[in-house]
Design a protein around this motif. Structure first.
Motif, PDB file in Angstrom:
ATOM      1  N   HIS A   1       0.842  -1.198   0.000  1.00  0.00           N
ATOM      2  CA  HIS A   1       0.000   0.000   0.000  1.00  0.00           C
ATOM      3  C   HIS A   1       0.883   1.257   0.000  1.00  0.00           C
ATOM      4  O   HIS A   1       1.915   1.287   0.687  1.00  0.00           O
ATOM      5  CB  HIS A   1      -0.897  -0.023   1.232  1.00  0.00           C
ATOM      6  CG  HIS A   1      -2.000   0.980   1.180  1.00  0.00           C
ATOM      7  ND1 HIS A   1      -1.792   2.320   1.401  1.00  0.00           N
ATOM      8  CD2 HIS A   1      -3.307   0.847   0.888  1.00  0.00           C
ATOM      9  CE1 HIS A   1      -2.936   2.971   1.271  1.00  0.00           C
ATOM     10  NE2 HIS A   1      -3.878   2.088   0.957  1.00  0.00           N
ATOM     11  N   PRO A   2       0.475   2.284  -0.737  1.00  0.00           N
ATOM     12  CA  PRO A   2       1.278   3.511  -0.790  1.00  0.00           C
ATOM     13  C   PRO A   2       1.599   4.123   0.577  1.00  0.00           C
ATOM     14  O   PRO A   2       2.556   4.893   0.686  1.00  0.00           O
ATOM     15  CB  PRO A   2       0.407   4.461  -1.622  1.00  0.00           C
ATOM     16  CG  PRO A   2      -0.381   3.562  -2.508  1.00  0.00           C
ATOM     17  CD  PRO A   2      -0.660   2.325  -1.673  1.00  0.00           C
ATOM     18  N   MET A   3       0.861   3.779   1.606  1.00  0.00           N
ATOM     19  CA  MET A   3       1.188   4.340   2.925  1.00  0.00           C
ATOM     20  C   MET A   3       2.492   3.779   3.480  1.00  0.00           C
ATOM     21  O   MET A   3       3.018   4.299   4.468  1.00  0.00           O
ATOM     22  CB  MET A   3       0.039   4.135   3.920  1.00  0.00           C
ATOM     23  CG  MET A   3      -0.187   2.723   4.352  1.00  0.00           C
ATOM     24  SD  MET A   3      -1.691   2.629   5.400  1.00  0.00           S
ATOM     25  CE  MET A   3      -1.790   0.843   5.645  1.00  0.00           C
TER      26      MET A   3
ATOM     27  N   TRP B   1      -6.490  -2.753  -3.045  1.00  0.00           N
ATOM     28  CA  TRP B   1      -7.935  -2.583  -3.214  1.00  0.00           C
ATOM     29  C   TRP B   1      -8.345  -1.167  -3.632  1.00  0.00           C
ATOM     30  O   TRP B   1      -9.362  -0.977  -4.304  1.00  0.00           O
ATOM     31  CB  TRP B   1      -8.658  -2.961  -1.916  1.00  0.00           C
ATOM     32  CG  TRP B   1      -8.563  -1.898  -0.868  1.00  0.00           C
ATOM     33  CD1 TRP B   1      -7.500  -1.638  -0.063  1.00  0.00           C
ATOM     34  CD2 TRP B   1      -9.559  -0.926  -0.542  1.00  0.00           C
ATOM     35  NE1 TRP B   1      -7.769  -0.570   0.753  1.00  0.00           N
ATOM     36  CE2 TRP B   1      -9.020  -0.114   0.483  1.00  0.00           C
ATOM     37  CE3 TRP B   1     -10.853  -0.659  -1.006  1.00  0.00           C
ATOM     38  CZ2 TRP B   1      -9.745   0.945   1.037  1.00  0.00           C
ATOM     39  CZ3 TRP B   1     -11.574   0.393  -0.453  1.00  0.00           C
ATOM     40  CH2 TRP B   1     -11.021   1.173   0.560  1.00  0.00           C
ATOM     41  N   TRP B   2      -7.582  -0.159  -3.224  1.00  0.00           N
ATOM     42  CA  TRP B   2      -7.946   1.250  -3.466  1.00  0.00           C
ATOM     43  C   TRP B   2      -7.763   1.636  -4.934  1.00  0.00           C
ATOM     44  O   TRP B   2      -8.258   2.678  -5.361  1.00  0.00           O
ATOM     45  CB  TRP B   2      -7.024   2.140  -2.630  1.00  0.00           C
ATOM     46  CG  TRP B   2      -5.597   1.859  -2.941  1.00  0.00           C
ATOM     47  CD1 TRP B   2      -4.802   0.919  -2.343  1.00  0.00           C
ATOM     48  CD2 TRP B   2      -4.814   2.440  -3.984  1.00  0.00           C
ATOM     49  NE1 TRP B   2      -3.573   0.888  -2.952  1.00  0.00           N
ATOM     50  CE2 TRP B   2      -3.552   1.806  -3.963  1.00  0.00           C
ATOM     51  CE3 TRP B   2      -5.053   3.442  -4.936  1.00  0.00           C
ATOM     52  CZ2 TRP B   2      -2.535   2.126  -4.863  1.00  0.00           C
ATOM     53  CZ3 TRP B   2      -4.044   3.767  -5.824  1.00  0.00           C
ATOM     54  CH2 TRP B   2      -2.801   3.114  -5.779  1.00  0.00           C
TER      55      TRP B   2
ATOM     56  N   TRP C   1      -9.547  -4.406   4.767  1.00  0.00           N
ATOM     57  CA  TRP C   1      -9.217  -3.051   5.193  1.00  0.00           C
ATOM     58  C   TRP C   1     -10.200  -2.600   6.259  1.00  0.00           C
ATOM     59  O   TRP C   1     -11.404  -2.519   6.000  1.00  0.00           O
ATOM     60  CB  TRP C   1      -9.292  -2.103   4.002  1.00  0.00           C
ATOM     61  CG  TRP C   1      -8.807  -0.715   4.311  1.00  0.00           C
ATOM     62  CD1 TRP C   1      -9.572   0.323   4.777  1.00  0.00           C
ATOM     63  CD2 TRP C   1      -7.482  -0.220   4.175  1.00  0.00           C
ATOM     64  NE1 TRP C   1      -8.773   1.429   4.947  1.00  0.00           N
ATOM     65  CE2 TRP C   1      -7.488   1.126   4.577  1.00  0.00           C
ATOM     66  CE3 TRP C   1      -6.277  -0.792   3.751  1.00  0.00           C
ATOM     67  CZ2 TRP C   1      -6.338   1.912   4.567  1.00  0.00           C
ATOM     68  CZ3 TRP C   1      -5.142  -0.002   3.739  1.00  0.00           C
ATOM     69  CH2 TRP C   1      -5.182   1.334   4.146  1.00  0.00           C
TER      70      TRP C   1
ATOM     71  N   LEU D   1      -7.049   3.200  11.264  1.00  0.00           N
ATOM     72  CA  LEU D   1      -5.750   2.546  11.252  1.00  0.00           C
ATOM     73  C   LEU D   1      -5.030   2.785  12.582  1.00  0.00           C
ATOM     74  O   LEU D   1      -5.141   3.867  13.154  1.00  0.00           O
ATOM     75  CB  LEU D   1      -4.906   3.109  10.106  1.00  0.00           C
ATOM     76  CG  LEU D   1      -5.419   2.780   8.702  1.00  0.00           C
ATOM     77  CD1 LEU D   1      -4.783   3.701   7.672  1.00  0.00           C
ATOM     78  CD2 LEU D   1      -5.154   1.327   8.343  1.00  0.00           C
TER      79      LEU D   1
ATOM     80  N   HIS E   1      -4.654  10.708  -0.176  1.00  0.00           N
ATOM     81  CA  HIS E   1      -3.817   9.506  -0.148  1.00  0.00           C
ATOM     82  C   HIS E   1      -4.705   8.250  -0.075  1.00  0.00           C
ATOM     83  O   HIS E   1      -5.715   8.253   0.627  1.00  0.00           O
ATOM     84  CB  HIS E   1      -2.891   9.570   1.071  1.00  0.00           C
ATOM     85  CG  HIS E   1      -1.791   8.568   1.033  1.00  0.00           C
ATOM     86  ND1 HIS E   1      -2.001   7.227   1.311  1.00  0.00           N
ATOM     87  CD2 HIS E   1      -0.487   8.676   0.713  1.00  0.00           C
ATOM     88  CE1 HIS E   1      -0.857   6.576   1.166  1.00  0.00           C
ATOM     89  NE2 HIS E   1       0.079   7.437   0.810  1.00  0.00           N
ATOM     90  N   PRO E   2      -4.291   7.186  -0.769  1.00  0.00           N
ATOM     91  CA  PRO E   2      -5.100   5.956  -0.765  1.00  0.00           C
ATOM     92  C   PRO E   2      -5.394   5.397   0.632  1.00  0.00           C
ATOM     93  O   PRO E   2      -6.343   4.632   0.785  1.00  0.00           O
ATOM     94  CB  PRO E   2      -4.240   4.974  -1.570  1.00  0.00           C
ATOM     95  CG  PRO E   2      -3.470   5.839  -2.517  1.00  0.00           C
ATOM     96  CD  PRO E   2      -3.173   7.101  -1.741  1.00  0.00           C
ATOM     97  N   MET E   3      -4.637   5.777   1.629  1.00  0.00           N
ATOM     98  CA  MET E   3      -4.936   5.269   2.978  1.00  0.00           C
ATOM     99  C   MET E   3      -6.224   5.854   3.537  1.00  0.00           C
ATOM    100  O   MET E   3      -6.728   5.390   4.557  1.00  0.00           O
ATOM    101  CB  MET E   3      -3.772   5.516   3.945  1.00  0.00           C
ATOM    102  CG  MET E   3      -3.527   6.947   4.307  1.00  0.00           C
ATOM    103  SD  MET E   3      -2.008   7.078   5.320  1.00  0.00           S
ATOM    104  CE  MET E   3      -1.899   8.871   5.492  1.00  0.00           C
TER     105      MET E   3
ATOM    106  N   ALA F   1      -9.006   6.014   1.516  1.00  0.00           N
ATOM    107  CA  ALA F   1     -10.042   5.653   0.542  1.00  0.00           C
ATOM    108  C   ALA F   1     -11.313   5.131   1.200  1.00  0.00           C
ATOM    109  O   ALA F   1     -12.412   5.356   0.698  1.00  0.00           O
ATOM    110  CB  ALA F   1      -9.494   4.611  -0.443  1.00  0.00           C
TER     111      ALA F   1
ATOM    112  N   THR G   1      -6.408   9.152  -6.535  1.00  0.00           N
ATOM    113  CA  THR G   1      -5.287   9.410  -7.447  1.00  0.00           C
ATOM    114  C   THR G   1      -5.528  10.677  -8.266  1.00  0.00           C
ATOM    115  O   THR G   1      -6.658  11.132  -8.452  1.00  0.00           O
ATOM    116  CB  THR G   1      -5.081   8.245  -8.447  1.00  0.00           C
ATOM    117  OG1 THR G   1      -6.239   8.134  -9.285  1.00  0.00           O
ATOM    118  CG2 THR G   1      -4.828   6.935  -7.728  1.00  0.00           C
TER     119      THR G   1
END
Lengths: 267, 267
Positions: free
Chosen positions: A135-137, A173-174, A197, A201, B135-137, B139, B147
């Motif tokens: 994941h990009p995070m 998934w995103w 997910w 978080l 950010h995708p986190m 989503a 994006t």
């Protein structure tokens, strides 16, 4: 359930022999192992333990971390470990930015080069390297390979039997383009992993994943895409969750199996 | 410094009049306001306060949240608020999945439709809607638009003076394709915001952002891309950081200005 593989990290506090016995008792015949508990138990002992129990090892998790100075030797050791465990696949988490660096593009190119340098060893050992987009995070500190496209571009420099991609629902998934790309991935899917997910978080964003069905990912859409690609291999449930890790391993395995079955319902 | 705009959230505990006085004292003549503190102070009073202080409002942050039942009326109110504050841009954070939903694609289509329904009001008010990819986190729970490509595709359904995109370094830095796309974005960049990526992320992943230069984002690469696109508008520093919020607003503003200047050095 014949494709189910129990990823050891899901019941992290379980010792290796406890996990092996628990899987045998539950009728589970595939597991994914992690390097640290294997090393703790002893590689050869671990290999004998799972083999004697009739378990297949679907993947060894994980090496990579190409930003670290000793990456080459460490990854070669991991390939040997995978071969010793008869794991056909070694999962690669590519590592974050080098300390103090802001050169993300450079770090990504280094990962591609590093994997290229490992291919001869992987090929000789009969182990497929499974590049995992995280994941990009995690791009800064764990894995600069953040998307399906990046992982696939690295894999495609090499034959599919040597370098593939890890499909992990949690990490992908995103991405609004990923399902169609997975469906076209053919033999590039080296392993398929499930985690869900859930929010919020937790601090550090590592141990807040959910069992399939507990979160907001459309697992059936992923199953369909992976199916369309022609992937018929094992499906791991790999969930890092601090609450799960408080529970007895046997309960975690049972919950994992239930969630796995549930994720296929209604297809 | 002539393009610097201080985003109010960076010194969250500062009251609106304190922030206005602090900016005037520091020679800052552009600010970004948030709806909640404006509402608390009173919209008309707030508009008069910033106008009388000689401050330009670069954006109003933020509406959107299209998954909520009252989204249409709330967003129309936000457009009116932006107009009253003479803010040329209203930032849109599109909201997460509806409660219990796993239909990410559906949520994204709804966002595009919802923004389309708001365009006539925005156009009439002379306010540009700035779709912000988060950010995708985020989503699942804050913004299904993850994006640059998604945000741009929504904006491009409409004239650029009505719908643009928010470029926020924090949300986009991980994307290996984004800099070249930003450089080609022309007049679609509605606002440019800076925040840096620092790890580990705190629980909830909202309040762990860094001032430019404190993290691992290559700010100069973003400056160059935004420049290439021809964007000549204000540049906001918008940093949500729990530690910053412990400090006096005046110190935060000074640190923000220093970090802003620093981010341009060596170009």
């Amino acid at each position: 359930m014949s494709r189910f593989s129990f990823n050891q990290i899901t019941a992290k506090p379980w010792t290796l022999p406890e996990m092996v016995a628990g899987c045998v008792a539950a009728g589970v015949d595939q597991v994914a192992l992690w390097r640290e508990p294997v090393a703790e138990y002893g590689l050869d002992r671990a290999a004998a333990l799972v083999r004697d129990a009739g378990l297949r090892v679907t993947t060894l998790c994980r090496s990579g971390f190409f930003q670290l100075p000793g990456w080459f030797d460490d990854n070669r050791r991991a390939i040997d470990e995978a071969a010793a465990l008869r794991a056909p696949v070694l999962v690669l988490v590519s590592g974050g930015l080098p300390e103090g660096s802001r050169d993300l593009a450079g770090a990504r190119e280094h990962v591609a080069d590093a994997i290229g340098r490992l291919v001869p060893d992987a090929a000789a050992a009969g182990v497929t390297l499974a590049v995992e987009p995280l994941h990009p995070m995690y791009a800064a500190d764990r894995c600069v390979i953040s998307t399906w496209d990046q992982a696939l571009a690295i894999a495609e420099r090499h034959p599919a039997e040597h370098v593939g991609v890890t499909v992990d629902t949690y990490h992908l998934w995103w991405d609004d383009t990923v399902l169609e790309k997975i469906a076209r991935a053919g033999d590039r899917i080296a392993i398929y992993q499930l985690a869900d997910w859930i929010t919020p978080l937790p601090a550090g964003v590592l141990t807040g994943r959910g069992l399939p069905g507990d979160g907001c990912i459309d697992m059936r859409a992923f199953h369909d895409a992976v199916d369309k690609a022609g992937y018929r291999g094992p499906i791991e449930v790999e969930v890092m969750n601090a609450d799960l890790w408080e529970r007895p391993g046997r309960d975690v395995l049972a919950a994992t199996m239930t969630s796995f079955e549930r994720s296929f319902r209604g297809r």
